[in-house]
Design an enzyme around this catalytic site. Structure first.
Site, mmCIF file in Angstrom:
data_model
loop_
_atom_site.group_PDB
_atom_site.id
_atom_site.type_symbol
_atom_site.label_atom_id
_atom_site.label_comp_id
_atom_site.label_asym_id
_atom_site.label_seq_id
_atom_site.Cartn_x
_atom_site.Cartn_y
_atom_site.Cartn_z
ATOM 1 N N ASP A 187 0.766 -1.028 0.152
ATOM 2 C CA ASP A 187 -0.180 0.005 -0.054
ATOM 3 C C ASP A 187 1.173 1.850 -0.118
ATOM 4 O O ASP A 187 1.735 1.300 0.981
ATOM 5 C CB ASP A 187 -0.768 0.023 1.428
ATOM 6 C CG ASP A 187 -1.784 0.999 1.497
ATOM 7 O OD1 ASP A 187 -2.309 1.725 0.380
ATOM 8 O OD2 ASP A 187 -2.444 1.587 2.616
ATOM 9 N N MET A 188 0.348 1.843 -1.092
ATOM 10 C CA MET A 188 1.019 3.426 -1.430
ATOM 11 C C MET A 188 1.215 4.060 0.161
ATOM 12 O O MET A 188 -0.271 4.158 0.517
ATOM 13 C CB MET A 188 1.014 4.107 -2.077
ATOM 14 C CG MET A 188 1.082 3.423 -3.878
ATOM 15 S SD MET A 188 3.042 2.771 -3.720
ATOM 16 C CE MET A 188 3.610 3.261 -3.660
ATOM 17 N N TYR B 286 -1.759 10.269 -2.773
ATOM 18 C CA TYR B 286 -1.643 11.570 -3.580
ATOM 19 C C TYR B 286 -0.852 12.639 -3.548
ATOM 20 O O TYR B 286 -0.357 13.397 -4.232
ATOM 21 C CB TYR B 286 -3.073 12.004 -3.724
ATOM 22 C CG TYR B 286 -4.371 11.782 -4.280
ATOM 23 C CD1 TYR B 286 -4.131 10.337 -4.739
ATOM 24 C CD2 TYR B 286 -5.559 12.043 -4.711
ATOM 25 C CE1 TYR B 286 -5.165 9.403 -5.497
ATOM 26 C CE2 TYR B 286 -6.235 11.295 -4.675
ATOM 27 C CZ TYR B 286 -6.568 9.943 -5.372
ATOM 28 O OH TYR B 286 -7.214 8.574 -5.966
ATOM 29 N N ARG C 277 0.313 15.097 9.536
ATOM 30 C CA ARG C 277 -0.604 13.628 10.642
ATOM 31 C C ARG C 277 0.384 14.177 12.246
ATOM 32 O O ARG C 277 -0.917 14.382 12.530
ATOM 33 C CB ARG C 277 -0.561 12.371 9.617
ATOM 34 C CG ARG C 277 -1.272 12.305 9.253
ATOM 35 C CD ARG C 277 -1.488 10.564 8.728
ATOM 36 N NE ARG C 277 -1.632 10.670 7.127
ATOM 37 C CZ ARG C 277 -1.600 9.482 5.985
ATOM 38 N NH1 ARG C 277 -1.728 8.224 7.562
ATOM 39 N NH2 ARG C 277 -2.056 9.004 5.668
ATOM 40 N N ASP D 60 -4.148 2.981 -5.093
ATOM 41 C CA ASP D 60 -2.558 2.362 -4.173
ATOM 42 C C ASP D 60 -2.285 1.611 -3.636
ATOM 43 O O ASP D 60 -1.692 1.381 -3.278
ATOM 44 C CB ASP D 60 -2.352 3.978 -3.577
ATOM 45 C CG ASP D 60 -3.232 3.850 -2.317
ATOM 46 O OD1 ASP D 60 -4.134 3.143 -2.205
ATOM 47 O OD2 ASP D 60 -2.907 4.117 -1.293
ATOM 48 N N GLU D 61 -2.938 0.353 -3.844
ATOM 49 C CA GLU D 61 -3.033 -0.566 -3.661
ATOM 50 C C GLU D 61 -2.734 -2.455 -4.396
ATOM 51 O O GLU D 61 -3.219 -2.122 -5.288
ATOM 52 C CB GLU D 61 -3.370 -1.394 -2.540
ATOM 53 C CG GLU D 61 -4.833 -1.223 -2.217
ATOM 54 C CD GLU D 61 -6.364 -1.424 -0.933
ATOM 55 O OE1 GLU D 61 -5.271 -1.678 0.016
ATOM 56 O OE2 GLU D 61 -7.081 -0.790 -1.309
#
Ligand code: TTP
Length: 635
Positions: free
Chosen positions: A18-19, A23, A60, A120-121
């Site tokens: 998973d990226m 984005y 985050r 993206d996965e």
């Protein structure tokens, strides 16, 4: 409801990759000044600073979350960079991110079966690659382990930070490990190598889970983000699942998970262990009961599909607050734009990947005037998909009207649409080279065979020159029925060009023997005389000169062509075959049992064409066939 799949006999090595904040990474690659900065990608920035759809790990750290709007993110993190998602046709244009995802997939797919699960996965089945490594270059020296592999998080190992890398190196090279763990260690090394390649070649970081099945790999891939990987040895499965909240599993996020909590008091996957398989079956049915019993033990037989392309294409737009659409004209305006994009995407899928979508679905969110909290949903509607922007727009509007009609239940009241989307699904491959058959086994008018592309939109198949799938005796010509011609309707699936005598000649010239294709002849010739009578009343009639006459015809064609030197591509194939051996068929009458005899690639193709033809006529379709569906955009 989830269903248990048979488990493979041999242990497998499965990875889920998973990226990280995908984005944002794409935008950071476009603008390197954003690297290492708190950054978020926002979708519509004209209301409260836009909705955040991707948030960098730096942002985050300041407490910025995806659920926030841009203005709120700025309050929490004043230095945040907000990047607007590209816009086309008044909505987000995700092409940039889609193609960045494809770059990554191209690298990840190099080591084994690869299933693209979202933008993206991916899932990877690395079993063969791991076995090969174990045979040819097993990891036997801790010092030689790739640094990225040595940084793996291995469930069940002590997490003492200072010693972690040393412990992991030793685990990956353990000579006394059982064969399952040895394979998993090889898998971890392969995934680390792939992730390094992805970083070097695309500048993107990603995270991964490595386990013996998809379920476990997916559950742990996001456990240590960003840019890390997590391995689940079999010996750690029970401890891991014991404390895993049921809602963390995708399939248990909805009603089933709520029922487990409310009806059985199950809070974690481990809690399921206290129920027998029979009890779970009694509560949730045989299949789901068994599936629950198995996941509690970390067992999942689901396979990695060999699929790099999406299962469906969707285009949607939301209309929040005052932007809600309140009349048919504005809905039509937006639907036209969405359909235009959808049409471009399915056309490009057809051109590039030789794939055809069969179903068009419209979803909407709507509320009745003065009933904003009404629970009744706008029913999603589907119909067979016709290629061509205008046709998709027309059908989507009909689906909308039909859905609105059902939603309003004959009440004459105002309404407001807050989201609209169109989806093209049930996509199937045209097996390489077999498009020659498509040109002969085609549907009737565009109206009754909507899934068949316009003649103008069916690309010339370059592989035709190398692959011929019918024998000389199988030359076929197609023509619309006389009555249809008289009606002056357009024939989406059949053009004079496609059915030209020239093409018949072209095909007749290169007929290598292909096994099994005599079945085509068998089913095409079945019941010809009876069908002859039927051809004037309905559907497509494909005519076929019989065995003898076809050869004669092709010889004659060749002769004529060389004599006239004419461009035959515009020759109309409307003339009925005249020889006594001539026969014809209506595709509606193809015996499915005979189709089953065909070679798989031809069978798939023909079945794809037959299905849409089994639809009733247009009027009936409008009235009955538009049905509620719960289609989602899937990869
Ligand atoms: P995710 O993989 O869910 O998240 P992410 O890659 O941004 O971050 P993480 O590192 O936590 O995995 O989504 C992939 C991309 O899909 C994301 O970058 C933006 C887009 N996306 C949306 O457009 N809308 C959404 O609601 C979600 C969840 C994602």
């Amino acid at each position: 409801m989830p269903v248990a799949r048979p488990e493979p006999q041999e242990p497998r090595v499965i990875a889920h990759v998973d990226m990280d904040c995908f984005y944002v990474q794409v935008e950071q690659r476009r603008n390197p000044a954003l690297r290492g900065q708190p950054t978020a990608v926002v979708q519509y920035n004209d209301w409260k600073g836009g909705g955040l759809i991707a948030v960098s790990y730096e942002a985050r750290g300041f407490g910025v979350k995806r659920s926030m709007r841009g203005d709120e993110a700025k309050r929490v993190c004043p230095g945040i960079n907000l990047v607007q998602v590209p816009v086309a046709r008044g909505k987000a244009d995700l092409n940039l991110y889609r193609s960045a995802g494809s770059e990554v997939v191209a690298i990840l797919a190099s080591k084994g079966k690869c299933e693209r699960a979202s933008i993206d996965e991916v899932y990877l089945d690395l079993t063969d690659a791991a076995k090969e490594m174990l045979l040819q270059a097993p990891p036997d020296s801790p010092e030689e382990i790739l640094i990225e592999a040595a940084k793996s998080n291995i469930l069940g190992l002590p997490s003492d930070a200072s010693e972690k890398e040393k412990i992991v190196r030793a685990w990956l090279c353990r000579p006394d490990a059982d064969s399952e763990d040895k394979l998993l260690a090889c898998g971890a090394i392969i995934v680390a190598q792939l992730r390094v390649r992805v970083l070097e070649e695309t500048q993107f970081t990603c995270s991964a889970g490595i386990a013996h099945n998809k379920m476990l790999a997916k559950l742990v891939s996001g456990m240590h983000k960003p840019a890390q990987q997590t391995v689940v040895p079999s010996s750690s499965v029970q401890d891991f699942l014991a404390s895993l909240p049921v809602k963390k599993m995708k399939q248990l996020g909805g009603k089933l998970g709520s029922s487990l909590q409310d009806d059985l008091g199950v809070e974690t996957i481990g809690d399921l262990l206290s129920f027998t398989e029979e009890k779970l079956q009694e509560q949730y049915g045989v299949n789901t009961g068994t599936w629950l019993w198995k996941i509690a033990r970390g067992i999942s037989g689901e396979e990695v599909e060999d699929r790099l392309l999406p299962k469906s294409h969707g285009c949607g737009k939301t209309f929040p607050g005052p932007k809600a659409l309140k009349n048919s004209a504005s809905v039509k305006g937006w639907l036209d734009q969405l359909c235009e994009e959808l049409s471009e995407r399915i056309q490009s899928d057809l051109n590039q990947n030789k794939r055809i979508a069969q179903t068009l679905t419209l979803h909407a969110r709507v509320s009745k005037e003065n009933e904003r909290d009404a629970v009744k949903k706008f029913p999603s509607k589907s119909c067979p998909l016709r290629y061509g922007t205008g046709k998709i727009q027309e059908d989507a509007m009909k689906l909308f009207e039909s859905g609105l009609h059902d939603f309003l239940e004959y009440q004459n009241t105002g309404w407001s649409i807050t989201s609209l989307s169109v989806t093209a699904s049930k996509i199937f491959d045209i097996p390489s080279g077999t498009s020659s058959i498509l040109r002969y086994v085609k549907g009737p008018s565009s109206a009754s065979s909507p899934a068949i592309p316009d003649s103008s939109s069916v690309p010339e198949d370059p592989s035709l020159d190398n692959n011929v799938y019918v024998t000389p005796s199988n030359e076929e010509q197609c023509e619309p029925s006389t009555s249809e011609k008289e009606d002056g309707k357009k024939y989406s699936a059949i053009s004079a060009k496609q059915c030209s005598a020239n093409e018949a000649k072209r095909i007749s010239k290169k007929f290598p023997e292909v096994k099994g294709t005599s079945s085509i002849l068998k089913f095409l010739s079945r019941g010809q005389s009876a069908l002859h009578e039927k051809r004037k009343s309905d559907g497509l009639i494909c005519s076929h000169p019989g065995l003898e006459s076809s050869l004669e015809a092709s010889r004659a064609e060749e002769h004529n062509a060389s004599a006239q030197g004419a461009d035959r591509s515009s020759t109309n194939c409307g003339a009925e075959p005249s020889g006594s051996n001539a026969w014809m068929f209506n595709v509606e009458d193809i015996d499915p049992a005979v189709v089953e005899e065909l070679p798989p690639e031809i069978r798939r193709e023909i079945q794809g064409w037959i299905r849409p033809l089994k639809q009733p006529n247009t009027k009936r379709r409008e009235a009955q066939e538009i049905k509620t569906d719960t289609c989602t955009v899937e990869w």
